[in-house]
Design a protein around this motif. Structure first.
Motif, mmCIF file in Angstrom:
data_model
loop_
_atom_site.group_PDB
_atom_site.id
_atom_site.type_symbol
_atom_site.label_atom_id
_atom_site.label_comp_id
_atom_site.label_asym_id
_atom_site.label_seq_id
_atom_site.Cartn_x
_atom_site.Cartn_y
_atom_site.Cartn_z
ATOM 1 N N ILE A 148 15.871 18.391 40.881
ATOM 2 C CA ILE A 148 14.747 17.323 41.002
ATOM 3 C C ILE A 148 13.327 17.823 40.680
ATOM 4 O O ILE A 148 12.660 17.173 39.900
ATOM 5 C CB ILE A 148 14.777 16.775 42.502
ATOM 6 N N GLU A 183 23.907 25.989 43.846
ATOM 7 C CA GLU A 183 22.844 25.974 44.950
ATOM 8 C C GLU A 183 21.396 25.300 44.225
ATOM 9 O O GLU A 183 20.425 25.077 44.846
ATOM 10 C CB GLU A 183 22.277 27.359 45.391
ATOM 11 N N TYR A 184 21.389 24.889 42.935
ATOM 12 C CA TYR A 184 20.450 24.646 42.298
ATOM 13 C C TYR A 184 20.117 23.229 42.373
ATOM 14 O O TYR A 184 20.988 22.311 42.422
ATOM 15 C CB TYR A 184 20.575 24.928 40.833
ATOM 16 N N ASP A 185 18.634 22.936 42.705
ATOM 17 C CA ASP A 185 18.381 21.576 43.052
ATOM 18 C C ASP A 185 17.401 21.151 41.531
ATOM 19 O O ASP A 185 16.406 21.457 41.803
ATOM 20 C CB ASP A 185 17.500 21.287 44.379
#
Length: 230
Positions: A201, A197-199
């Motif tokens: 950016i 679930e980790y983004d």
């Protein structure tokens, strides 16, 4: 013969078979000591700070329809005063450090009880979130104490999980980690979302913009091209 000898010893201590009376006596002693230990361990459930925390549970408040009006007002006047005094004495240093006016808490407690029993909704259905929203301006100090009590963890499971994570982060090979770095790594481990679930950016952009040394200006474009090719 060797097996028989080994079976009669445990960690270097000889084991002897006693009669049934000795066994029963030993069991009784063990149970008595177990009860004594549990009583000492959980004595706060009947006295002390832990017992006083029942003040924040509306199920322990007297219901307005339980008695005549005069007797009921007498009951709520004294209700919770002893428990409140115990909590204030115990948490006084923490409260004062946070800028709470401890000397105002008893009077605000009396005011809060009157306001609560004027509510049209039953106390059993009341929540402290709603109480904070309605009476924060009139009773700020007592509500700060309530918030402190409500922040108590129900168990030490989360603390134990934190210590286990610390052992995984600060291994023998990383024993020289400073406190600030260790705290940051533990925050990442304990508070970050799942890897699926980790983004990344935002983290990559922060790393790129706040770097002391210059980064490749086209690294994001290059990453996009690689992703498009894949």
């Amino acid at each position: 013969m060797m097996k028989a000898i080994m079976a009669n010893r445990y960690e270097g201590i000889s084991l002897t078979r006693g009669d049934s009376l000795t066994l029963v006596t030993s069991q009784d002693k063990m149970l008595d000591r177990l009860v004594e230990s549990m009583t000492d361990r959980f004595q706060d459930t009947s006295v002390g700070v832990l017992c006083s925390t029942k003040l924040v549970s509306f199920t322990n408040w007297p219901e307005s329809g339980d008695a005549a009006a005069g007797y009921f007002m007498f009951c709520i006047t004294d209700f919770g005063d002893t428990e409140l005094e115990t909590l204030v004495d115990h948490f006084k240093p923490v409260l004062e450090t946070s800028g709470i006016h401890v000397e105002r808490i008893p009077d605000q407690w009396t005011v809060l009880k009157v306001l609560m029993y004027q509510e049209p909704q039953s106390l059993q259905k009341m929540s402290w979130f709603r109480v904070n929203r309605s009476h924060q301006h009139s009773c700020p100090d007592i509500l700060a104490l309530v918030d402190l009590v409500l922040s108590f963890p129900a168990s030490t499971a989360e603390c134990e999980s934190g210590f286990n994570t610390m052992k995984q982060v600060k291994t023998d090979w990383r024993s020289n980690l400073k406190s600030d770095m260790l705290s940051d790594l533990l925050m990442v481990q304990l508070s970050s979302p799942e890897i699926r679930e980790y983004d990344p950016i935002k983290a990559v952009m922060l790393w790129h913009q706040d770097s002391v040394r210059s980064r490749r200006s086209d690294f994001m474009d290059h990453a996009k091209r690689v992703t498009a090719v894949e």
